[in-house]
Scaffold this active site. Structure first.
Site, PDB file in Angstrom:
ATOM      1  N   LYS A 100      -2.136  19.319  -6.401  1.00  0.00           N
ATOM      2  CA  LYS A 100      -2.196  18.196  -5.248  1.00  0.00           C
ATOM      3  C   LYS A 100      -0.833  18.376  -4.359  1.00  0.00           C
ATOM      4  CE  LYS A 100      -0.980  13.677  -3.855  1.00  0.00           C
ATOM      5  NZ  LYS A 100      -0.676  12.483  -4.775  1.00  0.00           N
ATOM      6  N   GLY A 161       1.934   2.772  -3.017  1.00  0.00           N
ATOM      7  CA  GLY A 161       2.595   2.058  -3.238  1.00  0.00           C
ATOM      8  C   GLY A 161       1.975   0.355  -2.449  1.00  0.00           C
ATOM      9  N   ALA A 187      -3.723   7.673  -2.453  1.00  0.00           N
ATOM     10  CA  ALA A 187      -2.403   6.576  -1.663  1.00  0.00           C
ATOM     11  C   ALA A 187      -3.347   4.661  -1.347  1.00  0.00           C
ATOM     12  CB  ALA A 187      -1.449   7.090  -0.586  1.00  0.00           C
ATOM     13  N   GLY A 188      -2.391   4.090  -1.837  1.00  0.00           N
ATOM     14  CA  GLY A 188      -3.060   2.556  -0.940  1.00  0.00           C
ATOM     15  C   GLY A 188      -3.265   1.576  -1.738  1.00  0.00           C
ATOM     16  N   ASN A 209      -1.856   5.162  -8.359  1.00  0.00           N
ATOM     17  CA  ASN A 209      -0.620   5.033  -9.117  1.00  0.00           C
ATOM     18  C   ASN A 209      -0.481   3.838  -8.910  1.00  0.00           C
ATOM     19  OD1 ASN A 209       1.723   7.480 -10.068  1.00  0.00           O
ATOM     20  ND2 ASN A 209       1.229   5.442 -11.164  1.00  0.00           N
ATOM     21  N   THR A 210       0.117   3.653  -7.879  1.00  0.00           N
ATOM     22  CA  THR A 210       0.886   2.315  -8.737  1.00  0.00           C
ATOM     23  C   THR A 210       0.138   0.788  -8.307  1.00  0.00           C
ATOM     24  OG1 THR A 210       2.359   2.917  -6.588  1.00  0.00           O
ATOM     25  CG2 THR A 210       2.334   0.806  -7.338  1.00  0.00           C
TER      26      THR A 210
END
Lengths: 257, 76
Positions: A100, A161, A187-188, A209-210
């Site tokens: 990635k 995040g 993301a986001g 992830n976050t």
């Protein structure tokens, strides 16, 4: 869902939820959350082994590379040279040719440096890597990445995040019309509805992830995300009703008093 | 008496015995060579070469593996 596998570069995945491994309390929590998420693909970063603390456990003791597809990323790389170097190291660590690719442009937003991203992708593709690029929501960049050989693109929904969800659904839809490869929104994502929305727009998968690791109860959030991605995908395939300004009654007038 | 060489491992200077191979180094550091990448003087070392390549004075070794993580959030 009958045979709705995600296929990227000849690899088949059952789950359309991809998860990262950072920001967890410990490895046990990481493992439990990943299991609860039902994810097949798990991203990891490449870093120096801790040589002073020999008791330090290994992430891969908790996440079985035979059970999951380990997808190394080039997190923390701000230059083409670094991203290429880390990609080569990731491959040398002997997991696969998948990477990635992240070439970051800015510390505050962690937005990709798309020029560097394209340059690094070109180099890596030539060396036989399967490059999954973390990109922005620009359809022009997405097309360039696909034209040079990326088998999928990973446009961000919002800064890493940030939990802001899909900031630009219109660009995302244009990307879906522009390229014919799988689109993995990366993301986001903040909560379950963001993930469901991404899938309803037509994304092929979502990486987060976050949203999971940073939630109050990561194991529960992971499960929520599993359902959200599944529900969003099913709704997308089921074909929603159009949006209308005025009502259309559900019941007939015939037979009324 | 064994010769000592000065090498760098993961950014830290270390004295090591000359003639030791990369494989020996990994073993001494209790690092299993599976799923570990080794960079020697900025060049990635093939796994097969771990047992072959003897460490020399001035060598800079980087030993990397996979950890949990993606890009760090910017800490304001």
């Amino acid at each position: 869902m009958a045979d709705d596998r995600l296929i990227i570069a000849g690899r088949e995945f059952k789950s359309r939820l991809w998860v990262g491994t950072g920001k967890y309390k410990d490895f046990v929590e990481t493992q439990k959350a990943i299991e609860a998420s039902g994810a097949d693909v798990v991203t990891v970063a490449v870093r120096r082994v801790n040589i002073t603390d020999r008791s330090k456990e290994n992430l891969l003791d908790y996440i079985d590379p035979k059970k999951y597809t380990i997808l190394p990323n080039t997190a923390g790389c701000y230059t083409v040279d670094d991203a290429v170097r880390y990609s080569r190291l990731a491959r040398a660590a002997g997991v696969s040719d998948l990477v990635k690719l992240e070439v970051l442009g800015d510390e505050r937003t962690l937005f990709p440096d798309t020029a560097g991203l394209i340059e690094a992708a070109k180099i890596l593709i030539k060396e036989g890597f399967i490059v999954l690029p973390y990109t922005n929501d620009d359809p022009i960049v997405a097309k360039k990445l696909v034209d040079i050989g990326c088998p999928a693109v990973m446009p961000l929904a919002a800064p890493i995040g940030s939990g802001l969800g899909i900031r630009n659904p219109y660009n995302l839809k244009i990307i879906m019309e522009t390229v014919k490869v799988p689109i993995i929104v990366d993301a986001g994502v903040g909560t379950a509805s963001d993930a469901a929305l991404a899938m309803e727009y037509g994304a092929d998968a979502v990486l987060m992830n976050t949203a999971i690791a940073g939630s109050r109860d990561p194991i529960s959030m992971a499960e929520a995300m599993k359902y959200a991605v599944y529900a969003g995908r099913l709704a997308y395939k089921a074909g929603r009703i159009p949006r209308k300004l005025y009502a259309t009654a559900s019941s007939p007038i015939e037979g009324m008093l | 008496m064994q010769d000592t060489i000065q090498i760098q491992v993961n950014g830290e200077p270390k004295a090591w015995r000359s003639g030791a191979t990369v494989a020996d180094l990994l073993q001494d550091l209790e690092i299993t060579s599976e799923r570990v990448a080794v960079e020697l003087n900025l060049e990635i070392l093939d796994r097969a070469a771990f047992v072959q390549r003897p460490l020399m004075d001035g060598d800079r070794v980087e030993i990397l593996s996979f950890i949990g993580g993606g890009a760090e959030e910017f800490r304001h």
